[in-house]
Write a protein that holds these residues in place. Structure first.
Motif, PDB file in Angstrom:
ATOM      1  N   CYS A 455       0.782  -1.309  -0.029  1.00  0.00           N
ATOM      2  CA  CYS A 455      -0.074  -0.126  -0.110  1.00  0.00           C
ATOM      3  C   CYS A 455       1.023   1.221   0.027  1.00  0.00           C
ATOM      4  CB  CYS A 455      -1.043   0.020   1.132  1.00  0.00           C
ATOM      5  SG  CYS A 455      -1.835   1.464   1.308  1.00  0.00           S
ATOM      6  N   CYS A 458      -0.328   3.422   3.566  1.00  0.00           N
ATOM      7  CA  CYS A 458       0.183   2.670   4.698  1.00  0.00           C
ATOM      8  C   CYS A 458       1.307   1.853   5.058  1.00  0.00           C
ATOM      9  CB  CYS A 458      -1.146   2.325   5.448  1.00  0.00           C
ATOM     10  SG  CYS A 458      -1.616   0.764   5.104  1.00  0.00           S
ATOM     11  N   CYS A 495      -5.909  -1.109  -0.563  1.00  0.00           N
ATOM     12  CA  CYS A 495      -5.440  -1.752   0.388  1.00  0.00           C
ATOM     13  C   CYS A 495      -6.463  -2.179   1.675  1.00  0.00           C
ATOM     14  CB  CYS A 495      -4.783  -0.733   1.222  1.00  0.00           C
ATOM     15  SG  CYS A 495      -4.125  -1.233   2.948  1.00  0.00           S
ATOM     16  N   GLU A 497      -6.237  -2.822   4.804  1.00  0.00           N
ATOM     17  CA  GLU A 497      -6.061  -2.028   5.993  1.00  0.00           C
ATOM     18  C   GLU A 497      -6.841  -0.574   5.855  1.00  0.00           C
ATOM     19  OE1 GLU A 497      -4.754  -3.413   8.648  1.00  0.00           O
ATOM     20  OE2 GLU A 497      -4.318  -5.144   7.746  1.00  0.00           O
ATOM     21  N   CYS A 498      -6.471   0.146   4.849  1.00  0.00           N
ATOM     22  CA  CYS A 498      -6.770   1.466   4.876  1.00  0.00           C
ATOM     23  C   CYS A 498      -7.588   1.830   3.502  1.00  0.00           C
ATOM     24  CB  CYS A 498      -5.670   2.442   5.057  1.00  0.00           C
ATOM     25  SG  CYS A 498      -4.448   2.705   3.630  1.00  0.00           S
ATOM     26  N   GLY A 500      -6.167   2.486   0.677  1.00  0.00           N
ATOM     27  CA  GLY A 500      -5.539   3.202  -0.193  1.00  0.00           C
ATOM     28  C   GLY A 500      -4.937   2.696  -1.522  1.00  0.00           C
TER      29      GLY A 500
HETATM   30 ZN   LIG Z   1      -3.018   1.009   3.365  1.00  0.00          ZN
END
Ligand SMILES: [Zn+2]
Ligand SMILES: [Zn+2]
Length: 752
Positions: A455, A458, A495, A497-498, A500
């Motif tokens: 990513c 992040c 991503c 997680e985020c 992105g």
């Molecule tokens: Zn990310």
């Protein structure tokens, strides 16, 4: 008389031969013999009494060149352990333990000096031929036997050292066309040319004193882990210990260093203190020189062997200590059979000969650290830098792109692309060094060959849910694949997680970075050091010499340059991309990266001008980065060990990597799949507590036109693992097609 002879061939059992009466006095356990095998003559080693088998008539051996055995019982027993544990034929191990001049291998090295070489021209394979040819020339026969025992060629001076004979003997043999005399080129000895610096004896600090006392009182066979931060003066401890053991108690010692060419300073310090008691065994020695050093050590004329990995087999009696400096280095593991780890052999040899072992490192391997905390090894610590040396300022450069800002595409300006490689702070720092006429080192963690998905915002990376290793990106078909268990998934565009944007990352080549540097700073004198520029034996040393002389502004290279960081005028070190190393598909990737970053963070800027370190990364919070910056080894180990429990990896258990290779991919894959299946069925029946992971493609799928597949064996039970590994090496049926090969690598240091 029957003897059991180990041969340097893919034969796991020694063969039995009879000893003709002529040779009876010269044949003992540990001596070399020439024997007939498969219609050829081979140099083998007597390893015990032979046994007569039904229906087999043992053949007589052909020659026995040694008046005294070349391998003593203690070293033979160490070699037997290596053969057993690493699953290698004993004859192959013994060949590794001896200088090439004694085992028939012949490898002339380039250089300046020349000397005379005697080469056999006529082969006399049978005893009868020899009897008739040398009926009236006993001396010639002896020279013939000696020359044959040395592999058919040897320097004249070496022959004369081993046997007294007049030069007329050689002349006569040349006249009869039995031998010819050639000029051989001899390589230079760079250490002889460097000279010996004076011994500046420093007084030990309190922690050094404590370590020296503990080591010199160490019981036979005891293993110490000397954990000292960079610059804490481990070498002084080694030197003082050897002063006691060698100078006062008359013992001998082996000092292992990762690579002689990269550690000239350490080697010089041993020579300064112990002078001509030291034999330096380095790779540029010719076979003759290596043999000379071997002879001097076995006669006790030299008492300390300093060298890389193979010096662990130095023929020393009355051994007092084995020092393994930078014990965490992977170069202590041999990449071909026998695939031994010199640190493990050191421990076994010390036990056999009653010596102590000192494993020294600023960043010990997790294996050694675990052994030290469990009480198996004794831990000694050097917590401080000597002489109040300053640690350099280490700065982490966050290479993440703020969310919402699009990452540059290849179509954008070269400025934007260069920024992905060289951040503004690092470039500015380089320009300042150029103006001040100071030097810089730029480190690329590794030549990249493994692409992964990361990513941009992040720094998150996709890992395998089963194996906790980074998934490798494959283009066609587009997939993320685990190179341990073959798990595969679709690459994401956003991503996990985020949310992105994810980017494909692939390690940069040194040439790419060189080009970017040259474009942006044309005045900069750049030296590149990687596998392409260092094929010559002393190429490393030559490049480092140029840096030392100030002919280079920026030294750019792979992790090999980290070892040469001891230049007072180098005031800047930049790690171009820490993430490539962290995300290699190898469970030790973080550990290796931490070791490298620590080495860089601890060694840069050692001169009076101090220094700065820049680490570029998209994972500034990763424990390998954070702990290296804070010089916090123990915190790193704690976090890293937690990650080795589930799924379990060494040091929680032991590993064997079984690598299949062949010229056709389909056949290679099939063999690995069939073998794993067969083994699984066998293990299910035998209830052995050995687990199989895989098979899968190796992370490096192809080397030299050979496709590579592998599976791993995991077990906490060393004996069971030996049994299964032996079965694979000795009995696994391998089809004769497609040049298929199986390699069994125990305790692998790399799984790529
Ligand atoms: Zn990310
Ligand atoms: Zn996996």
């Amino acid at each position: 008389m029957l003897v059991s002879v180990a041969l340097p061939l893919p034969l796991y059992q020694p063969l039995t031969y009879t000893v003709p009466d002529d040779f009876a006095e010269r044949v003992a356990v540990g001596s070399r013999v020439v024997v007939p095998v498969r219609g050829r003559k081979e140099m083998g080693f007597v390893v015990g009494d032979g046994a007569r088998r039904d229906g087999v008539t043992p053949k007589p051996l052909i020659a026995a060149p040694d008046a005294t055995p070349v391998i003593d019982p203690a070293l033979l027993s160490v070699c037997k352990w290596v053969a057993e544990y690493y699953v290698a034929p004993l004859g192959v191990v013994l060949r590794t333990a001896l200088p090439a001049a004694l085992t028939g291998a012949d490898s002339p090295t380039p250089g300046a000096k020349t000397r005379r070489l005697a080469v056999l021209k006529r082969q006399l394979p049978t005893l009868i031929e020899r009897e008739t040819t040398f009926a009236r020339a006993k001396r010639q026969r002896e020279v013939y036997d000696l020359l044959e025992s040395l592999g058919g060629s040897a320097p004249v001076e070496l022959l004369q050292e081993r046997m007294a004979f007049s030069p007329a003997v050689l002349k006569a043999m040349a006249g009869r066309d039995i031998i010819e005399i050639r000029e051989e080129v001899v390589s230079r000895d760079p250490f002889a040319a460097r000279g010996t610096p004076a011994d500046a004896k420093l007084s030990p600090t309190a922690p050094q004193r404590h370590a020296i006392d503990a080591l010199s009182r160490g019981e036979p066979g005891k293993v110490f882990l000397l954990h000292g931060v960079t610059g804490s003066g481990k070498t002084l401890v080694y030197l003082d210990l050897l002063r006691t053991l060698v100078n006062e108690r008359g013992k001998t010692a082996i000092v292992l260093v990762p690579e002689i060419a990269l550690t000239p300073q350490t080697v010089s310090r041993f020579r300064a203190v112990f002078g001509d008691k030291v034999a330096v065994l380095h790779s540029a020695l010719s076979d003759g020189e290596r043999y000379d050093a071997w002879l001097a050590l076995s006669r006790g004329e030299k008492r300390i062997a300093v060298g890389a990995r193979s010096a662990i087999f130095a023929p020393l009696q009355n051994l007092g200590a084995i020092i393994v400096d930078e014990e965490h280095e992977t170069s202590y593991k041999q990449g071909e059979a026998p695939r031994y780890h010199a640190r493990e052999v050191a421990i076994v040899r010390a036990r056999e000969q009653g010596a102590v072992v000192v494993l020294g490192s600023a960043t010990p391997s997790l294996e050694s650290w675990t052994n030290a905390t469990s009480g198996k090894f004794q831990l000694l610590t050097l917590p401080d830098r000597v002489g109040g040396g300053r640690l350099p300022n280490v700065r982490v450069v966050d290479m993440r792109i703020p969310k919402g800002q699009p990452p540059p595409k290849p179509a954008t300006t070269s400025e934007a692309l260069a920024r992905l490689v060289l951040s503004e702070p690092l470039e500015d720092a380089l320009r300042v060094r150029l103006e001040r006429k100071e030097q810089s080192i730029l480190l690329l963690n590794r030549r990249g060959y493994s692409a992964f998905i990361q990513c941009a915002s992040c720094g998150a990376v996709e890992v395998c849910p089963n194996c906790s290793i980074t998934l490798t990106y494959h283009r066609s078909p587009e997939r993320l694949v685990c190179h341990y268990c073959q798990h595969a998934e679709e690459p994401r565009t956003k991503c996990r997680e985020c949310g992105g944007v994810v980017l494909r990352q692939r390690g940069l080549g040194t040439q790419q970075v060189e080009r970017i540097l040259a474009e942006r700073m044309p005045a900069m004198r750049i030296a590149r050091m990687d596998v392409d520029t260092t094929s010559g034996k002393w190429a490393h040393a030559d490049i480092l010499d140029r840096v030392a002389q100030g002919d280079v502004d920026v030294l750019l290279g792979t992790q090999m340059i980290a070892k040469g960081l001891d230049f007072p005028n180098v005031t800047l070190v930049g790690v171009v991309d820490a993430d490539v190393g962290i995300n290699l598909p190898d469970f030790r990737a973080s550990e290796r990266c931490f070791q490298l970053l620590s080495q860089v963070a601890g060694r840069a800027g050692r001169g009076p001008k101090g220094g700065d370190v820049f680490i570029q990364t998209r994972v500034p919070g990763h424990h390998a980065v954070v702990c290296a910056v804070e010089h916090d080894y123990e915190r790193f180990v704690k976090q890293e060990l937690t990650g080795r429990h589930d799924p379990p990896y060494p040091p929680m258990l032991r590993l064997v990597n079984v690598v299949f290779s062949g010229v056709r991919e389909e056949q290679t894959m099939q063999l690995s799949v069939d073998s794993a299946e067969q083994l699984r069925a066998m293990l299910a029946r035998g209830a052995a507590d050995v687990a199989i992971v895989g098979p899968a493609k190796c992370p490096i799928e192809r080397i030299k036109n050979r496709w590579r597949w592998h599976f791993m064996l995991k077990s906490a039970n060393a004996r069971q693992l030996t049994k299964v590994a032996r079965y694979l090496a000795e009995q696994l049926p391998v089809p004769g097609k497609g040049q298929l090969r199986v390699i069994v690598d125990r305790d692998p240091v790399s799984l790529l």
